[in-house]
Design a protein around this motif. Structure first.
Motif, PDB file in Angstrom:
ATOM      1  N   ALA A 156      27.626   1.414  23.313  1.00  0.00           N
ATOM      2  CA  ALA A 156      27.093   0.896  22.050  1.00  0.00           C
ATOM      3  C   ALA A 156      26.134   1.920  21.464  1.00  0.00           C
ATOM      4  O   ALA A 156      25.241   2.408  22.157  1.00  0.00           O
ATOM      5  N   GLY A 157      26.322   2.244  20.176  1.00  0.00           N
ATOM      6  CA  GLY A 157      25.455   3.207  19.509  1.00  0.00           C
ATOM      7  C   GLY A 157      24.081   2.658  19.193  1.00  0.00           C
ATOM      8  O   GLY A 157      23.092   3.387  19.206  1.00  0.00           O
ATOM      9  N   LYS A 158      23.985   1.358  18.898  1.00  0.00           N
ATOM     10  CA  LYS A 158      22.694   0.760  18.533  1.00  0.00           C
ATOM     11  C   LYS A 158      22.235  -0.245  19.565  1.00  0.00           C
ATOM     12  O   LYS A 158      21.181  -0.098  20.156  1.00  0.00           O
ATOM     13  N   TRP A 159      23.000  -1.320  19.788  1.00  0.00           N
ATOM     14  CA  TRP A 159      22.607  -2.296  20.777  1.00  0.00           C
ATOM     15  C   TRP A 159      23.824  -3.021  21.346  1.00  0.00           C
ATOM     16  O   TRP A 159      24.879  -3.074  20.722  1.00  0.00           O
ATOM     17  N   LEU A 160      23.619  -3.571  22.548  1.00  0.00           N
ATOM     18  CA  LEU A 160      24.642  -4.323  23.269  1.00  0.00           C
ATOM     19  C   LEU A 160      24.069  -5.682  23.612  1.00  0.00           C
ATOM     20  O   LEU A 160      22.951  -5.779  24.137  1.00  0.00           O
ATOM     21  N   SER A 161      24.804  -6.741  23.312  1.00  0.00           N
ATOM     22  CA  SER A 161      24.380  -8.100  23.611  1.00  0.00           C
ATOM     23  C   SER A 161      25.481  -8.802  24.403  1.00  0.00           C
ATOM     24  O   SER A 161      26.626  -8.852  23.969  1.00  0.00           O
ATOM     25  N   LEU A 162      25.120  -9.356  25.562  1.00  0.00           N
ATOM     26  CA  LEU A 162      26.039 -10.149  26.377  1.00  0.00           C
ATOM     27  C   LEU A 162      25.484 -11.559  26.446  1.00  0.00           C
ATOM     28  O   LEU A 162      24.387 -11.778  26.973  1.00  0.00           O
ATOM     29  N   ILE A 163      26.234 -12.522  25.910  1.00  0.00           N
ATOM     30  CA  ILE A 163      25.818 -13.921  25.896  1.00  0.00           C
ATOM     31  C   ILE A 163      26.893 -14.730  26.603  1.00  0.00           C
ATOM     32  O   ILE A 163      28.027 -14.807  26.112  1.00  0.00           O
TER      33      ILE A 163
END
Length: 171
Positions: A156-163
């Protein structure tokens, strides 16, 4: 980039259903999708190899945003190391919501999965898996497997979110 490729209750698949004395010389088919923006809803993108044919690779590339919702992207093979890889790439944002991305091999190395975006990546209620199982017909015999479960790469270039999501590789 305002153009969208909509896959709404769609199935895109390729099946290699052939037996060969030299499967290593076969060139598998592949699925490649490129569009400005991609939305898949309740859809399936599948590459399957039956008997001893190699599995096809799947590449989905969005020049903008990619949204994969309640969908399955899978490459599966039933013989040895003839796996197929999966690559999902987006230049702005990539969202997997209620979706599964997986590779499966019976008795050999698993296919690799790449999920990449120059922007953000969000996985919500989604599963990214590479799995290697024992060959068919040998469930009572311990047979060494010829590979690993397949690599999973997330960039991920900016952010990664795992929900409520998982990334797993298993043999």
């Amino acid at each position: 980039i305002n153009q969208w490729l909509w896959l709404n209750f769609a199935t895109i698949s390729i099946v290699n259903d052939i037996a060969s004395l030299h499967p290593e010389t076969m060139t598998p088919g592949y699925i490649k999708i490129t569009a400005p923006n991609i939305m898949a809803y309740n859809s399936r993108i599948l590459a399957e190899a039956l008997i001893n044919a190699p599995a096809g690779a799947i590449t989905v590339d969005s020049l903008g945003e990619m949204v994969i919702e309640n969908s399955v992207i899978s490459s599966e093979t039933v013989f040895g190391s003839h796996f197929g890889n999966i690559a999902l790439t987006s230049h702005n944002a990539l969202l997997l919501n209620g979706s599964t991305v997986n590779t499966l091999s019976l008795g050999g190395a698993g296919g690799a999965i790449l999920i990449a975006s120059d922007g953000s990546i969000e996985l919500s209620d989604s599963f990214v898996n590479t799995t290697v199982l024992p060959p068919i017909g040998n469930s009572d015999v311990l047979i060494p497997l010829n590979g690993d479960g397949g690599a999973i790469t997330v960039q991920a270039g900016k952010w990664l979110s795992l929900i409520h999501s998982s990334l797993a590789t298993s043999v």
